[in-house]
Scaffold this active site. Sequence first.
Site, PDB file in Angstrom:
ATOM      1  N   LYS A 140     -14.202   8.671  -4.474  1.00 37.23           N
ATOM      2  CA  LYS A 140     -15.614   9.097  -3.892  1.00 37.23           C
ATOM      3  C   LYS A 140     -16.171  10.400  -4.266  1.00 37.23           C
ATOM      4  O   LYS A 140     -17.394  10.559  -4.571  1.00 37.23           O
ATOM      5  CB  LYS A 140     -15.291   9.097  -2.225  1.00 37.23           C
ATOM      6  CG  LYS A 140     -15.005   7.643  -1.676  1.00 37.23           C
ATOM      7  CD  LYS A 140     -14.548   7.984  -0.356  1.00 37.23           C
ATOM      8  CE  LYS A 140     -13.767   6.329   0.202  1.00 37.23           C
ATOM      9  NZ  LYS A 140     -13.157   6.583   1.569  1.00 37.23           N
TER      10      LYS A 140
ATOM     11  N   HIS B 254       0.665  -1.299  -0.026  1.00 42.97           N
ATOM     12  CA  HIS B 254       0.026   0.005   0.157  1.00 42.97           C
ATOM     13  C   HIS B 254       0.744   1.333  -0.005  1.00 42.97           C
ATOM     14  O   HIS B 254       0.110   2.519   0.189  1.00 42.97           O
ATOM     15  CB  HIS B 254      -1.026  -0.059   1.363  1.00 42.97           C
ATOM     16  CG  HIS B 254      -2.069  -0.857   1.135  1.00 42.97           C
ATOM     17  ND1 HIS B 254      -3.424  -0.503   0.447  1.00 42.97           N
ATOM     18  CD2 HIS B 254      -2.344  -2.097   1.557  1.00 42.97           C
ATOM     19  CE1 HIS B 254      -4.098  -1.384   0.329  1.00 42.97           C
ATOM     20  NE2 HIS B 254      -3.600  -2.516   1.144  1.00 42.97           N
TER      21      HIS B 254
ATOM     22  N   LYS C 156      -8.375  13.988   4.819  1.00 42.98           N
ATOM     23  CA  LYS C 156      -7.790  12.683   4.776  1.00 42.98           C
ATOM     24  C   LYS C 156      -8.054  12.273   6.177  1.00 42.98           C
ATOM     25  O   LYS C 156      -7.851  13.257   7.159  1.00 42.98           O
ATOM     26  CB  LYS C 156      -6.144  12.714   4.736  1.00 42.98           C
ATOM     27  CG  LYS C 156      -5.542  11.635   4.934  1.00 42.98           C
ATOM     28  CD  LYS C 156      -5.643  10.399   3.988  1.00 42.98           C
ATOM     29  CE  LYS C 156      -4.982   9.256   4.423  1.00 42.98           C
ATOM     30  NZ  LYS C 156      -5.294   8.193   3.330  1.00 42.98           N
TER      31      LYS C 156
ATOM     32  N   ARG D 139      13.143  13.493   6.246  1.00 39.80           N
ATOM     33  CA  ARG D 139      11.947  12.779   6.284  1.00 39.80           C
ATOM     34  C   ARG D 139      10.690  13.430   6.998  1.00 39.80           C
ATOM     35  O   ARG D 139       9.925  12.873   7.773  1.00 39.80           O
ATOM     36  CB  ARG D 139      11.965  11.401   6.728  1.00 39.80           C
ATOM     37  CG  ARG D 139      12.974  10.431   5.882  1.00 39.80           C
ATOM     38  CD  ARG D 139      12.773   8.965   6.533  1.00 39.80           C
ATOM     39  NE  ARG D 139      13.618   8.139   5.631  1.00 39.80           N
ATOM     40  CZ  ARG D 139      14.114   6.862   5.973  1.00 39.80           C
ATOM     41  NH1 ARG D 139      13.583   6.545   7.035  1.00 39.80           N
ATOM     42  NH2 ARG D 139      14.582   6.104   5.312  1.00 39.80           N
TER      43      ARG D 139
ATOM     44  N   THR E  15      -8.467   6.646  -2.344  1.00 39.13           N
ATOM     45  CA  THR E  15      -9.795   6.202  -2.651  1.00 39.13           C
ATOM     46  C   THR E  15     -10.929   7.387  -2.384  1.00 39.13           C
ATOM     47  O   THR E  15     -11.701   7.506  -2.923  1.00 39.13           O
ATOM     48  CB  THR E  15     -10.282   5.047  -1.800  1.00 39.13           C
ATOM     49  OG1 THR E  15      -9.917   5.248  -0.222  1.00 39.13           O
ATOM     50  CG2 THR E  15      -9.517   3.786  -2.276  1.00 39.13           C
TER      51      THR E  15
ATOM     52  N   LYS F 167       0.751  14.093   1.312  1.00 42.00           N
ATOM     53  CA  LYS F 167      -0.469  14.752   0.881  1.00 42.00           C
ATOM     54  C   LYS F 167      -0.666  16.283   0.737  1.00 42.00           C
ATOM     55  O   LYS F 167      -1.219  16.611  -0.024  1.00 42.00           O
ATOM     56  CB  LYS F 167      -1.426  14.472   2.067  1.00 42.00           C
ATOM     57  CG  LYS F 167      -1.978  13.091   2.179  1.00 42.00           C
ATOM     58  CD  LYS F 167      -2.620  12.634   1.032  1.00 42.00           C
ATOM     59  CE  LYS F 167      -3.241  11.115   1.169  1.00 42.00           C
ATOM     60  NZ  LYS F 167      -4.058  10.497   0.037  1.00 42.00           N
TER      61      LYS F 167
END
Length: 879
Positions: A718, A379, A570, A607, A714, A612
């Site tokens: 939607k 994932h 999110k 990091r 996903t 997003k």
Amino acid sequence: MSAGVKTEAEKRKQISVRAIADVEDVNSMKKSFNRHLHYTLVKDRNIATPRDYFFALAHTVKDNLVSRWIRTQQHYYDKDPKRVYYLSLEYYMGRTLTNTMINLGIQGACDEALYQMGLDIENLEAIEEDAGLGNGGLGRLAACFLDSMATLGLAAYGYGIRYEYGIFAQRIVNGEQTEEPDDWLRFGNPWEKARPEYTIPVNFYGKVVETPEGKKWIDTQVVLALPYDSPVPGYKNNVVNTLRLWSAKSPVDFNLKFFNNGDYIQAVIDRNVAENISRVLYPNDNFFEGKELRLKQEYFMCAATLQDIVRRYKVSKFGIRDAVRTSMDSFPDKVAIQLNDTHPSLAIPELMRILLDQEHLPWDNAWDITTRTCAYTNHTVLPEALERWPCSMLACILPRHLEIIYHINHLHLEEVLRKWPGDLDRMGRMSLIEEHGEKKVNMAHLSIVGSHAVNGVAWLHSEILKSDLFKDFYEMWPEKFQNKTNGITPRRWLLLCNPSLADLITDKLGDEWPSHLDQLAKLKPLAKDKMFQNEVMKIKQENKMRLAAQLENDYGVEINPSSIFDIQVKEKFQLYTVEKAGVGTWRSTEENDNFCIIDSILLQVKRIHEYKRQLLNVLHIITLYNRIKKNPKGNFVPRTVMIGGKAAPGYYTAKKIIKLVNLVGRVVNNDPVIGDRLKVIYLENYRVTMAEQIIPAADLSEQISTAGTEASGTGNMKFMLNGALTIGTMDGANVEMAEEMGEDNIFIFGMRVEEVEALKVKGYDAMEYYNSNEELKLCIDQIKDGYFSDGNAGEFSDIADILLKWDRFYLLADYEDYIKCQDRVNEAFMNKRKWAEMAINNIASSGKFSSDRTIAEYAREIWGVEPSWEKLPSPHEKV
């Protein structure tokens, strides 16, 4: 319009739904409701509370599930099909009531029954607690997959952990996130059924000894796994599958030494050590934390599940009830195990342990069975998300499994050297054991080696796995690697959350599209039809008005319902973590990570930023604010920006971003010069139920991750299904969305993957972009100088430093193109006909992104089973 007030269209719809409800079904519902109120809840209408009514309704609906549930399991027993077992440490189920009524086709009867009794079904639906047993996308995907497996008639079971506390409840206090425990079980769960008769012992610690019969794991500490079953109904096909969640319990003879010493109290208290395993969901997604409790959770779920799978495999009808399979040879022909990321990867050595130590199979036979049974879904490509467990921890907690992993690795490396003689570098890269620093087991490598299929979750993601992350493994086993683009269930994400749009689609296409979403393509000829455009946009506007009223009620901010509803949500922010190391200092929780200290705050060099890219959205908000302030009389397209997500409690930078969004919103929302042309809302405690309200009202969906970092997404699907347009990079499933709808129906900006890679090679200098763009420079200076924090220059200086010094997601490189793309959004929004056409094309192009399609591909290409669209017999017949 105040929150909760129904539009005339909604009132008409509800009346029409009641009108078609069967009188006999309505009377049956009323009778069942009153029976449960009296005999299950021991209440009457004089003292019953709204929560009592909810539970009475839930039990009434469950009554309609039970016979279907039993029939389904009887059917699987009689037919003995190959069974699919989906192993996931997370299931983000949300609420169950409405989804169940829709899938069973009893919503109208329930609504009418409650109406006749003077109750409002929507008020009762709102009482249900969200089952938040997941952090975000991975857990929500698992929930959608369960729905689709039942709808496709697959003999499938979900397995996970019944956390007492799910993902925490988020509260925003003075702009900052605070966390509250999610005690979702405090009122009970009407959907679950405890199965103590299937309680299973799970072992930890101990040692391994040689015996004449082979290896034996002895002197272990035992924890009991108590299963709780919840029904998962398919859509109008009478199939009800099972989600089995394990709860940790202490054995009856816990801590006998304390009893012998007379210390009864200590013995009782120490039960918590075992039962803590299922106490709480780790609030981390796309970040690996090597905590002992997390390892115990992963093995607890795998061990209990594998024992349960073997038990079910052995007990089969075979023409004679309760006959027992004595051979494990046909195990892969009857069992498919899907590992949802690496969290359940210990299922591989656990299955080997069962086959070797309990079934006494030879290694080669056991390994063949294991690899033919297991399959692995990856994932993420983010390095901080990949699990690497210290060998020392495994040696202590799971000594037998570490031995098995070592031997798997030994045989695997021998195979590597046979294929590439003398290539020691490749052998080191492909080893399951990482030798640099503390020895660790790379769980992704274990999952690949121990599975017959490995898949990514979007075309681009799967290509990156093959060309980069798992390149060596792809070169060794190209036949193992597949792509399975994610999907969403249209039952929850359109039929449930946007009933008016669903009704309009049904009027045009008939009622089969919820289980055949590809039929939405028939709407494409209507994209230019003015009447259909008006109907679609009227529904969108009603959804926006309802949401605007709700936001005003919840946040005290008056929203312009004619503005662009620009939404980036999110379930959780996923950031690299730091933790406090002392007064005024912070340190990395990951070994060998570069860091420095600035203003007493430790920032990771490599990091720290978040893929997003909510900060890119914030920069756009500030840019819009500055433009309006500079030209107060200018003609600006009104915009309401909504951002939502939870930061894991230890994620310092994520919390800083949340506070920045809230403080920017405070300035923007209270500036009279800005008025209703720009508003900013931080959506507190974003979760599945809130998503069901937000998504139908969205005009614009922000999917702005750096190209090559998002596995799939996903949420983007939607929004698309509900007629929102997307502004996004060519990342994750955005690539395939653009292919389906055409790039003229989506707003694409920013670097492609190859351009990101070229920038990495060249070297990224954020200051170059900062100094060459005046609008960008002003935004960052305002953040750094305390413009949005009452002049407190130090409040967000670390955020500015991240953008200018340690940003591994290249926000500033994409800023200019992002702003230009947002200007194109404004232009398009002003052309109402064109916007409506694009929105309809989005809806009509959503068919590929049904989780039914995804699961059908898993079934045929990985699990070796065929989906069935046949309905099981009516549950009204005798069971």
